[in-house]
Design an enzyme around this catalytic site. Structure first.
Site, short mmCIF file in Angstrom:
data_model
loop_
_atom_site.label_atom_id
_atom_site.label_comp_id
_atom_site.label_asym_id
_atom_site.label_seq_id
_atom_site.Cartn_x
_atom_site.Cartn_y
_atom_site.Cartn_z
N SER A 26 -50.06 -1.62 45.83
CA SER A 26 -50.51 -1.84 47.20
C SER A 26 -49.94 -3.36 47.56
O SER A 26 -49.48 -4.19 46.62
CB SER A 26 -52.19 -2.16 47.48
OG SER A 26 -52.32 -2.84 48.74
N TYR A 85 -60.51 -5.18 44.23
CA TYR A 85 -59.33 -4.22 44.78
C TYR A 85 -58.04 -4.88 44.56
O TYR A 85 -57.06 -4.35 44.00
CB TYR A 85 -59.71 -3.72 46.12
CG TYR A 85 -58.40 -2.77 46.78
CD1 TYR A 85 -58.26 -1.62 46.35
CD2 TYR A 85 -57.62 -3.49 47.72
CE1 TYR A 85 -57.19 -0.70 46.65
CE2 TYR A 85 -56.30 -2.77 48.16
CZ TYR A 85 -56.37 -1.32 47.62
OH TYR A 85 -55.23 -0.57 47.88
#
Length: 260
Positions: free
Chosen positions: A139, A152
């Site tokens: 990401s 995350y």
């Protein structure tokens, strides 16, 4: 038997990779689809068989449990496939402040995003040969710490770092590793992780078909990192150049705005 393996294949980027891979590798014999939702996998298998005629093998199980690895190991030992591509797309998110989140949920995110990806890669690597590809979905959150989504962001930084290191380690074997680092993507991810903070971030939502198409182009070019869109490429550059305190302040403003 030339094979591609896709985790997280029931939705989001994983499903889109499964749809586009047959066009990328036209000589594939099978695609192995791994995810929890068997009904989604069955639908995808029917779609891929109808459109490309490729045989799909389904593993409907949770990557946080041992069973799927035993099942997969059994088939790998018996069939000895030539794994041309492994796509680690299974993942979980949590866009909530650390202090207000159940620790069990956070460790589950770490388990799926880091431990399961590592285990899958190690399991499949021995069946990969010259020209094989490993695609790890990271990401743009990997580029800088993510206050408001701390765990995350940290897991995706792990995926990016691991991918870049593996790319170097496997270079002599001509096995190529690409970390895919998109920004927000229009998938089911945010239903469980929480909505992205801020109107600006919502406007940056990318189409999964476009993200995967770009990723496969970068995979073909043997790029270590695939970043979709000018905004995310800019974010990657800024994260390298800006002082840490400024980067942390900016990410805190972006990620925590919806929680204040």
């Amino acid at each position: 038997m030339k094979t591609a393996i896709v985790t997280g294949a029931s939705s989001g980027l994983g499903r889109e990779f499964a749809r586009q891979i047959p066009k990328f590798y036209r000589g594939l014999d099978e695609i192995w689809l791994i995810a929890r939702r068997s009904d989604r996998l069955e639908e995808l298998r029917e779609e891929l068989t109808r459109q490309s005629g490729i045989y799909c093998r389904i593993y409907d199980s949770d990557l946080l449990r041992d069973y799927v690895y035993y099942h997969l190991q059994r088939d790998l030992d018996a069939l000895k496939p030539d794994i041309r591509m492994l796509v680690n797309a299974a993942g979980a998110g949590c866009t909530e402040p650390f202090a207000g989140t159940d620790p069990e949920r956070l460790t589950g995110v770490i388990g799926l995003n880091c431990a399961a990806l590592t285990r899958m890669t190690g399991l499949c690597l021995r069946y990969m040969n010259r020209g094989s590809r490993i695609v790890n979905v990271a990401s743009a959150a990997a580029f800088a710490p993510q206050p408001g989504a701390a765990v995350y962001g940290a897991t995706k930084a792990y995926v990016l770092s691991l991918s870049r290191a593996l790319a170097r380690e496997l270079e002599k074997r001509c096995i190529f590793v690409t970390a895919v680092c998109p920004g927000p993507v229009e998938t089911e991810f945010f239903r469980t992780a929480g909505e992205p903070a801020g109107a600006a971030r919502r406007k940056l939502m990318a189409c999964p078909q476009h993200v995967v198409r770009q990723a496969l182009k970068d995979v073909r070019k043997r790029r270590a990192v695939s970043v979709y869109g000018c905004a995310m490429k800019g974010a990657k550059t800024v994260s390298k150049l800006a002082p840490d305190r400024l980067t942390d302040w900016i990410m805190n403003r972006i990620n925590t705005r919806s929680h204040t």
